[in-house]
Design an enzyme around this catalytic site. Sequence first.
Site, PDB file in Angstrom:
ATOM      1  N   ARG A 105       0.842  -1.185   0.000  1.00  0.00           N
ATOM      2  CA  ARG A 105       0.000   0.000   0.000  1.00  0.00           C
ATOM      3  C   ARG A 105       0.879   1.237   0.000  1.00  0.00           C
ATOM      4  O   ARG A 105       1.716   1.384   0.874  1.00  0.00           O
ATOM      5  CB  ARG A 105      -0.795  -0.016   1.324  1.00  0.00           C
ATOM      6  CG  ARG A 105      -2.227   0.043   1.127  1.00  0.00           C
ATOM      7  CD  ARG A 105      -3.015  -0.038   2.377  1.00  0.00           C
ATOM      8  NE  ARG A 105      -2.496   0.470   3.625  1.00  0.00           N
ATOM      9  CZ  ARG A 105      -3.272   0.922   4.597  1.00  0.00           C
ATOM     10  NH1 ARG A 105      -4.567   0.957   4.435  1.00  0.00           N
ATOM     11  NH2 ARG A 105      -2.774   1.319   5.736  1.00  0.00           N
ATOM     12  N   THR A 109      -1.050   7.535  -0.755  1.00  0.00           N
ATOM     13  CA  THR A 109      -2.338   7.439  -1.471  1.00  0.00           C
ATOM     14  C   THR A 109      -3.193   6.294  -0.936  1.00  0.00           C
ATOM     15  O   THR A 109      -4.387   6.228  -1.227  1.00  0.00           O
ATOM     16  CB  THR A 109      -2.103   7.175  -2.966  1.00  0.00           C
ATOM     17  OG1 THR A 109      -1.476   5.881  -3.090  1.00  0.00           O
ATOM     18  CG2 THR A 109      -1.214   8.231  -3.595  1.00  0.00           C
ATOM     19  N   ASP A 201       0.736  -2.692  12.107  1.00  0.00           N
ATOM     20  CA  ASP A 201       1.148  -3.133  10.769  1.00  0.00           C
ATOM     21  C   ASP A 201       1.470  -4.626  10.816  1.00  0.00           C
ATOM     22  O   ASP A 201       2.474  -5.043  11.400  1.00  0.00           O
ATOM     23  CB  ASP A 201       2.377  -2.321  10.325  1.00  0.00           C
ATOM     24  CG  ASP A 201       2.727  -2.610   8.879  1.00  0.00           C
ATOM     25  OD1 ASP A 201       2.908  -3.804   8.520  1.00  0.00           O
ATOM     26  OD2 ASP A 201       2.805  -1.660   8.089  1.00  0.00           O
ATOM     27  N   ASP A 204       4.952  -5.829   9.369  1.00  0.00           N
ATOM     28  CA  ASP A 204       6.087  -5.471  10.231  1.00  0.00           C
ATOM     29  C   ASP A 204       6.112  -6.334  11.488  1.00  0.00           C
ATOM     30  O   ASP A 204       7.181  -6.726  11.966  1.00  0.00           O
ATOM     31  CB  ASP A 204       6.011  -3.987  10.616  1.00  0.00           C
ATOM     32  CG  ASP A 204       6.466  -3.086   9.476  1.00  0.00           C
ATOM     33  OD1 ASP A 204       7.202  -3.560   8.599  1.00  0.00           O
ATOM     34  OD2 ASP A 204       6.068  -1.908   9.461  1.00  0.00           O
TER      35      ASP A 204
HETATM   36  C1  PRP Z   1      -1.103  -4.524   4.544  1.00  0.00           C
HETATM   37  C2  PRP Z   1      -1.972  -5.754   4.694  1.00  0.00           C
HETATM   38  C3  PRP Z   1      -2.817  -5.717   3.443  1.00  0.00           C
HETATM   39  C4  PRP Z   1      -3.010  -4.230   3.246  1.00  0.00           C
HETATM   40  C5  PRP Z   1      -4.390  -3.868   3.726  1.00  0.00           C
HETATM   41  O1  PRP Z   1      -0.075  -4.754   3.686  1.00  0.00           O
HETATM   42  O2  PRP Z   1      -1.246  -6.938   4.851  1.00  0.00           O
HETATM   43  O3  PRP Z   1      -2.204  -6.301   2.316  1.00  0.00           O
HETATM   44  O4  PRP Z   1      -2.028  -3.558   4.043  1.00  0.00           O
HETATM   45  O5  PRP Z   1      -4.670  -2.544   3.456  1.00  0.00           O
HETATM   46  P1  PRP Z   1      -5.772  -2.107   2.385  1.00  0.00           P
HETATM   47  O6  PRP Z   1      -6.974  -2.942   2.658  1.00  0.00           O
HETATM   48  O7  PRP Z   1      -5.986  -0.653   2.699  1.00  0.00           O
HETATM   49  O8  PRP Z   1      -5.207  -2.308   1.013  1.00  0.00           O
HETATM   50  P2  PRP Z   1       1.073  -3.655   3.379  1.00  0.00           P
HETATM   51  O9  PRP Z   1       0.698  -2.826   2.197  1.00  0.00           O
HETATM   52  O10 PRP Z   1       1.388  -2.922   4.647  1.00  0.00           O
HETATM   53  O11 PRP Z   1       2.291  -4.537   2.907  1.00  0.00           O
HETATM   54  P3  PRP Z   1       3.136  -5.626   3.750  1.00  0.00           P
HETATM   55  O12 PRP Z   1       2.232  -6.812   3.977  1.00  0.00           O
HETATM   56  O13 PRP Z   1       4.265  -5.917   2.833  1.00  0.00           O
HETATM   57  O14 PRP Z   1       3.578  -4.989   5.039  1.00  0.00           O
HETATM   58  N1  URA Z   2      -2.357  -2.809   6.993  1.00  0.00           N
HETATM   59  C1  URA Z   2      -1.960  -3.223   8.197  1.00  0.00           C
HETATM   60  O1  URA Z   2      -1.011  -4.021   8.319  1.00  0.00           O
HETATM   61  N2  URA Z   2      -2.636  -2.785   9.281  1.00  0.00           N
HETATM   62  C2  URA Z   2      -3.665  -1.936   9.190  1.00  0.00           C
HETATM   63  O2  URA Z   2      -4.236  -1.564  10.232  1.00  0.00           O
HETATM   64  C3  URA Z   2      -4.051  -1.492   7.913  1.00  0.00           C
HETATM   65  C4  URA Z   2      -3.384  -1.963   6.826  1.00  0.00           C
END
Ligand code: PRP
Ligand code: URA
Length: 210
Positions: A105, A109, A201, A204
């Site tokens: 994400r 944005t 997150d 993370d």
């Molecule tokens: C997180 C999560 C989803 C997304 C959800 O991933 O694991 O994939 O955010 O958010 P959304 O519904 O608003 O799209 P992130 O983009 O943080 O990537 P990561 O798993 O690599 O940390």
């Molecule tokens: N992605 C995450 O990992 N946590 C949130 O709360 C939203 C998006």
Amino acid sequence: MNGNITIFNHPLILHKLSILRNKNTSSRDFRALISEIAMLMCYEATRDLPLEDVEIETPICKTTVKQLAGKKLAIVPILRAGLGMVEGVHTLIPSARVGHIGLYRDEETLQPVEYFCKLPKDIEERDVIVVDPMLATGGSAIDAVSQLKKRNPKSIRFMCIIGAPEGIEAFGRIHPDVPIFCADLDEKLNENGYIVPGLGDAGDRIFGTK
Ligand code: PRP
Ligand code: URA
């Protein structure tokens, strides 16, 4: 609210979630809990898989038993955090193939950015379970399922651990045909697009990157 959704509200899952949400939970425990919750959810998310009659012989006599028809499943984690749910699903369905969809994400944005997609070659013969712990705005899950639909799998279902109402609505508008299995439904998103109360997150916390 989207009609194609199962919210678990199960005591075992809620108890595990209470530890998962705690900011003091270690990365090691966090990973274990994500995996255990995914396993418990998978049990319910696969309730409608088709069965077929098979003749076998027990030590006592011949009989007809039920087995999964086709047995062709695929788990598709949305990278990175979805990876944490694969082991739990694999525990129940060891023969499932794994495809990967890489999305992150954009922090400003909140739009998903695609960076990887590798799916089993015979995906059109498979029932697919897409996994990602978090459904926040819904952008990532919507995009992942849209990518998958281009490859025409037999069926798609989506499993997440925490959902926000905003993401559930958005997903249901674009993919009303895809059932959502969500362990717990939270209150809202905050101004940064994080789920409240949420768990922070997920990527993370699984990989210890913050
Ligand atoms: C997180 C999560 C989803 C997304 C959800 O991933 O694991 O994939 O955010 O958010 P959304 O519904 O608003 O799209 P992130 O983009 O943080 O990537 P990561 O798993 O690599 O940390
Ligand atoms: N992605 C995450 O990992 N946590 C949130 O709360 C939203 C998006």
